[in-house]
Write a protein that holds these residues in place. Sequence first.
Motif, PDB file in Angstrom:
ATOM      1  N   PHE A 189       0.835  -1.204   0.000  1.00  0.00           N
ATOM      2  CA  PHE A 189       0.000   0.000   0.000  1.00  0.00           C
ATOM      3  C   PHE A 189       0.876   1.263   0.000  1.00  0.00           C
ATOM      4  CE2 PHE A 189      -2.077   3.303   2.632  1.00  0.00           C
ATOM      5  CZ  PHE A 189      -3.186   3.565   1.829  1.00  0.00           C
ATOM      6  N   THR A 190       1.929   1.255   0.808  1.00  0.00           N
ATOM      7  CA  THR A 190       2.842   2.406   0.886  1.00  0.00           C
ATOM      8  C   THR A 190       3.544   2.653  -0.439  1.00  0.00           C
ATOM      9  OG1 THR A 190       3.233   1.890   3.219  1.00  0.00           O
ATOM     10  CG2 THR A 190       4.786   3.378   2.161  1.00  0.00           C
ATOM     11  N   ILE A 191       3.998   1.573  -1.076  1.00  0.00           N
ATOM     12  CA  ILE A 191       4.688   1.697  -2.373  1.00  0.00           C
ATOM     13  C   ILE A 191       3.752   2.285  -3.425  1.00  0.00           C
ATOM     14  CG2 ILE A 191       5.729   0.386  -4.260  1.00  0.00           C
ATOM     15  CD1 ILE A 191       6.794  -1.554  -2.102  1.00  0.00           C
ATOM     16  N   ILE A 192       2.491   1.801  -3.444  1.00  0.00           N
ATOM     17  CA  ILE A 192       1.509   2.311  -4.417  1.00  0.00           C
ATOM     18  C   ILE A 192       1.258   3.803  -4.201  1.00  0.00           C
ATOM     19  CG2 ILE A 192      -0.915   2.180  -5.133  1.00  0.00           C
ATOM     20  CD1 ILE A 192      -0.764  -0.841  -4.523  1.00  0.00           C
ATOM     21  N   ILE A 193       1.101   4.195  -2.938  1.00  0.00           N
ATOM     22  CA  ILE A 193       0.853   5.613  -2.627  1.00  0.00           C
ATOM     23  C   ILE A 193       2.036   6.479  -3.056  1.00  0.00           C
ATOM     24  CG2 ILE A 193       0.594   7.273  -0.746  1.00  0.00           C
ATOM     25  CD1 ILE A 193      -1.960   5.818  -1.345  1.00  0.00           C
ATOM     26  N   LEU A 194       3.258   6.016  -2.799  1.00  0.00           N
ATOM     27  CA  LEU A 194       4.455   6.778  -3.173  1.00  0.00           C
ATOM     28  C   LEU A 194       4.542   6.947  -4.686  1.00  0.00           C
ATOM     29  CD1 LEU A 194       7.130   5.275  -0.743  1.00  0.00           C
ATOM     30  CD2 LEU A 194       6.224   7.604  -0.721  1.00  0.00           C
ATOM     31  N   ILE A 195       4.265   5.867  -5.432  1.00  0.00           N
ATOM     32  CA  ILE A 195       4.308   5.936  -6.899  1.00  0.00           C
ATOM     33  C   ILE A 195       3.249   6.894  -7.415  1.00  0.00           C
ATOM     34  CG2 ILE A 195       3.947   4.615  -9.019  1.00  0.00           C
ATOM     35  CD1 ILE A 195       5.169   2.199  -7.557  1.00  0.00           C
ATOM     36  N   LYS A 196       2.037   6.798  -6.849  1.00  0.00           N
ATOM     37  CA  LYS A 196       0.938   7.676  -7.288  1.00  0.00           C
ATOM     38  C   LYS A 196       1.259   9.142  -7.003  1.00  0.00           C
ATOM     39  CE  LYS A 196      -4.093   8.057  -7.013  1.00  0.00           C
ATOM     40  NZ  LYS A 196      -4.136   9.507  -6.907  1.00  0.00           N
ATOM     41  N   ASN A 197       1.793   9.410  -5.809  1.00  0.00           N
ATOM     42  CA  ASN A 197       2.160  10.790  -5.461  1.00  0.00           C
ATOM     43  C   ASN A 197       3.257  11.331  -6.371  1.00  0.00           C
ATOM     44  OD1 ASN A 197       0.323  10.907  -3.411  1.00  0.00           O
ATOM     45  ND2 ASN A 197       1.783  10.505  -1.769  1.00  0.00           N
ATOM     46  N   ARG A 198       4.184  10.471  -6.729  1.00  0.00           N
ATOM     47  CA  ARG A 198       5.265  10.886  -7.621  1.00  0.00           C
ATOM     48  C   ARG A 198       4.713  11.285  -8.992  1.00  0.00           C
ATOM     49  NH1 ARG A 198      10.703  10.606  -7.835  1.00  0.00           N
ATOM     50  NH2 ARG A 198      11.677  10.416  -9.872  1.00  0.00           N
ATOM     51  N   LYS A 199       3.767  10.473  -9.492  1.00  0.00           N
ATOM     52  CA  LYS A 199       3.160  10.777 -10.789  1.00  0.00           C
ATOM     53  C   LYS A 199       2.369  12.077 -10.735  1.00  0.00           C
ATOM     54  CE  LYS A 199       2.763   6.053 -12.608  1.00  0.00           C
ATOM     55  NZ  LYS A 199       1.828   4.973 -13.025  1.00  0.00           N
ATOM     56  N   THR A 200       1.626  12.245  -9.635  1.00  0.00           N
ATOM     57  CA  THR A 200       0.837  13.475  -9.488  1.00  0.00           C
ATOM     58  C   THR A 200       1.740  14.702  -9.434  1.00  0.00           C
ATOM     59  OG1 THR A 200      -0.856  12.244  -8.262  1.00  0.00           O
ATOM     60  CG2 THR A 200      -0.893  14.643  -8.068  1.00  0.00           C
ATOM     61  N   HIS A 201       2.818  14.606  -8.669  1.00  0.00           N
ATOM     62  CA  HIS A 201       3.761  15.730  -8.556  1.00  0.00           C
ATOM     63  C   HIS A 201       4.414  16.029  -9.895  1.00  0.00           C
ATOM     64  CE1 HIS A 201       7.472  17.873  -7.324  1.00  0.00           C
ATOM     65  NE2 HIS A 201       6.651  18.425  -6.449  1.00  0.00           N
ATOM     66  N   LYS A 202       4.741  14.960 -10.638  1.00  0.00           N
ATOM     67  CA  LYS A 202       5.366  15.140 -11.960  1.00  0.00           C
ATOM     68  C   LYS A 202       4.400  15.849 -12.905  1.00  0.00           C
ATOM     69  CE  LYS A 202       8.540  14.273 -15.157  1.00  0.00           C
ATOM     70  NZ  LYS A 202       7.906  14.914 -16.302  1.00  0.00           N
ATOM     71  N   LYS A 203       3.128  15.475 -12.829  1.00  0.00           N
ATOM     72  CA  LYS A 203       2.116  16.111 -13.680  1.00  0.00           C
ATOM     73  C   LYS A 203       1.985  17.596 -13.334  1.00  0.00           C
ATOM     74  CE  LYS A 203      -2.697  15.592 -15.175  1.00  0.00           C
ATOM     75  NZ  LYS A 203      -3.964  14.833 -14.960  1.00  0.00           N
ATOM     76  N   ASN A 204       1.942  17.901 -12.042  1.00  0.00           N
ATOM     77  CA  ASN A 204       1.854  19.301 -11.614  1.00  0.00           C
ATOM     78  C   ASN A 204       3.100  20.083 -12.019  1.00  0.00           C
ATOM     79  OD1 ASN A 204      -0.634  18.813 -10.432  1.00  0.00           O
ATOM     80  ND2 ASN A 204       0.237  18.359  -8.422  1.00  0.00           N
ATOM     81  N   GLU A 205       4.249  19.429 -11.953  1.00  0.00           N
ATOM     82  CA  GLU A 205       5.499  20.068 -12.378  1.00  0.00           C
ATOM     83  C   GLU A 205       5.465  20.411 -13.861  1.00  0.00           C
ATOM     84  OE1 GLU A 205       8.889  17.692 -11.350  1.00  0.00           O
ATOM     85  OE2 GLU A 205       9.547  19.209  -9.934  1.00  0.00           O
ATOM     86  N   ASP A 206       4.927  19.483 -14.666  1.00  0.00           N
ATOM     87  CA  ASP A 206       4.831  19.722 -16.105  1.00  0.00           C
ATOM     88  C   ASP A 206       3.966  20.951 -16.394  1.00  0.00           C
ATOM     89  OD1 ASP A 206       6.422  17.540 -16.568  1.00  0.00           O
ATOM     90  OD2 ASP A 206       4.758  16.167 -16.968  1.00  0.00           O
ATOM     91  N   VAL A 207       2.881  21.096 -15.607  1.00  0.00           N
ATOM     92  CA  VAL A 207       2.015  22.275 -15.773  1.00  0.00           C
ATOM     93  C   VAL A 207       2.791  23.545 -15.435  1.00  0.00           C
ATOM     94  CG1 VAL A 207      -0.041  23.447 -14.924  1.00  0.00           C
ATOM     95  CG2 VAL A 207      -0.117  20.986 -15.353  1.00  0.00           C
ATOM     96  N   ASP A 208       3.540  23.512 -14.324  1.00  0.00           N
ATOM     97  CA  ASP A 208       4.334  24.684 -13.925  1.00  0.00           C
ATOM     98  C   ASP A 208       5.412  25.005 -14.964  1.00  0.00           C
ATOM     99  OD1 ASP A 208       2.858  24.935 -11.636  1.00  0.00           O
ATOM    100  OD2 ASP A 208       4.257  23.838 -10.369  1.00  0.00           O
ATOM    101  N   ASP A 209       6.047  23.949 -15.501  1.00  0.00           N
ATOM    102  CA  ASP A 209       7.082  24.154 -16.523  1.00  0.00           C
ATOM    103  C   ASP A 209       6.486  24.786 -17.777  1.00  0.00           C
ATOM    104  OD1 ASP A 209       8.991  23.119 -14.863  1.00  0.00           O
ATOM    105  OD2 ASP A 209       8.946  21.103 -15.734  1.00  0.00           O
ATOM    106  N   SER A 210       5.269  24.363 -18.120  1.00  0.00           N
ATOM    107  CA  SER A 210       4.620  24.939 -19.303  1.00  0.00           C
ATOM    108  C   SER A 210       4.333  26.426 -19.090  1.00  0.00           C
ATOM    109  CB  SER A 210       3.318  24.195 -19.614  1.00  0.00           C
ATOM    110  OG  SER A 210       2.337  24.406 -18.606  1.00  0.00           O
ATOM    111  N   LEU A 211       4.018  26.809 -17.838  1.00  0.00           N
ATOM    112  CA  LEU A 211       3.779  28.225 -17.546  1.00  0.00           C
ATOM    113  C   LEU A 211       5.073  29.030 -17.603  1.00  0.00           C
ATOM    114  CD1 LEU A 211       1.285  27.944 -14.538  1.00  0.00           C
ATOM    115  CD2 LEU A 211       0.735  28.415 -16.921  1.00  0.00           C
TER     116      LEU A 211
END
Length: 493
Positions: free
Chosen positions: A250-272
């Motif tokens: 469960f912990t590993i899944i949460i960490l992977i999901k959070n990493r993907k979410t953060h990466k997606k948000n980073e991509d949005v910030d980079d585009s700005l």
Amino acid sequence: ANILKPLILIGTFALAMAFAANDLVNFIGVPLAGLKAFQADPHAIGKPMTALDGKQALPFETLLLIIAGLIMVITLWLSKKARTVSKTELGLGRQDEGIEKYDSTPLSRAIVRMGNSLGNIVSIILPKSWQKVIDKRIDYYSFEPEAKDEDQAFDLLRASVNLMAASMLISFATSLKLPLSTTYVTFMVSMGTSFADRAWGRDSAVYRITGVITVIGGWFMTAFIAFSLSSLFAVSIFYWKPSVLVILLFTIIILIKNRKTHKKNEDVDDSLNIFNLKKVKDIDYAIDTSFNHAGIFLEKVASSLDDGFSGLFKNNRLKLRAVRKETKVIQQWANIIIANMFKFLRLFQTTEYKKTQPFSKTIETLQEIVESNRDIIVRAYNHINNNHTGLLDVQIEELKQIKKLTLEAIMLAAKKLKKEEDLNLIKIREYEKKLNDMVLLFNENQVKRIQDNSSKTRLSILFYGLIWDMKKILTNTINLLSILKETIERREK
């Protein structure tokens, strides 16, 4: 000598030491206690841990503390999430106007209204002479924007107060052996000084307060979730030891999901960041940059429309919901481009009114495109989200033709704006003529469908709305090209 500069240097080291003293204990204290418990009795699940009783129960593990400190240093140096935290704090406390990260909420609006009402009452009670003295103490205009770095969120005075106040509070709490959140203390100190420094104006207060509430709410939610999950995990392990494997997975899944979410948000910030410009002095460069950014913006609009229509044709609610979220990003892109244009307008003299026309026209055109794009996506999403009848096959075929023609024209215009193709408008005018003829024909077809009752009212409203919004987008796209062409011709003369 400017006394604030050495204060900031001292404050930086003081805050670093305060963070290390408190965060290092928070970071390594619990694992060290766990290690001590394991060494005392590795099979003592559910038994009292007398090995941890007493002040000297946990010895000072120098090597482990050094290793933990090195991990902290490496993490702070390399972690993108750490930079995101800093960016959030600086964004909420910055002195200048700009694009706000958070939207307004009913609670933040209510707080701002209460603050305004309280301020009005105080201004009535407080003598005018006192108010003038206070105003003189906070003179925002004495801080020249030209002397300030683009990446600088506030001046030396506020930086000094932030560093010294935060380091003192954290050090004092550490001396009392309180495991406080150093990030929370630093954040609230920064928010307090930004409020006192009038960084929260009428145009930004609701967004800044929403950000503060979001951050504080996130901390309280984190505490509640941590308390609940740790209790659940402890009970699970006590009654069923193999649950450790489930918890680990469960912990590993949460960490992977959070990493993907953060990466997606980073991509949005980079585009700005593509549109964030430093100080620009050259007017010609400013104009060229604005139109180049408009070209990148049009490519994003085309992608949004393509995905939106695809989701509508397939009745894909999840895809439409994702595209609807993207419309906020498109709005942010447009806002940043427009904000850049306002910066560029300040380069002109008051007598150079004609030279400023391209900017004002471009601002109006961009806003029209954003509104039309958002209208299309919201119409499509609401129709599918409310489980209304899907488009007729014939309507889908007609909309596909309109979509194909419009997107081709938008992509061609984007290339021209980015100077990847010549500025000849003949071909794109042909697209406009084809679209107008197509709209007239499809309008007649839709009237027949209304008359024979094959297209219900909601379908007809949706169909007409989509067609006319697409037509408006193409018209304003051509307007952008016309403005660029006129600007270049005027420059060459």
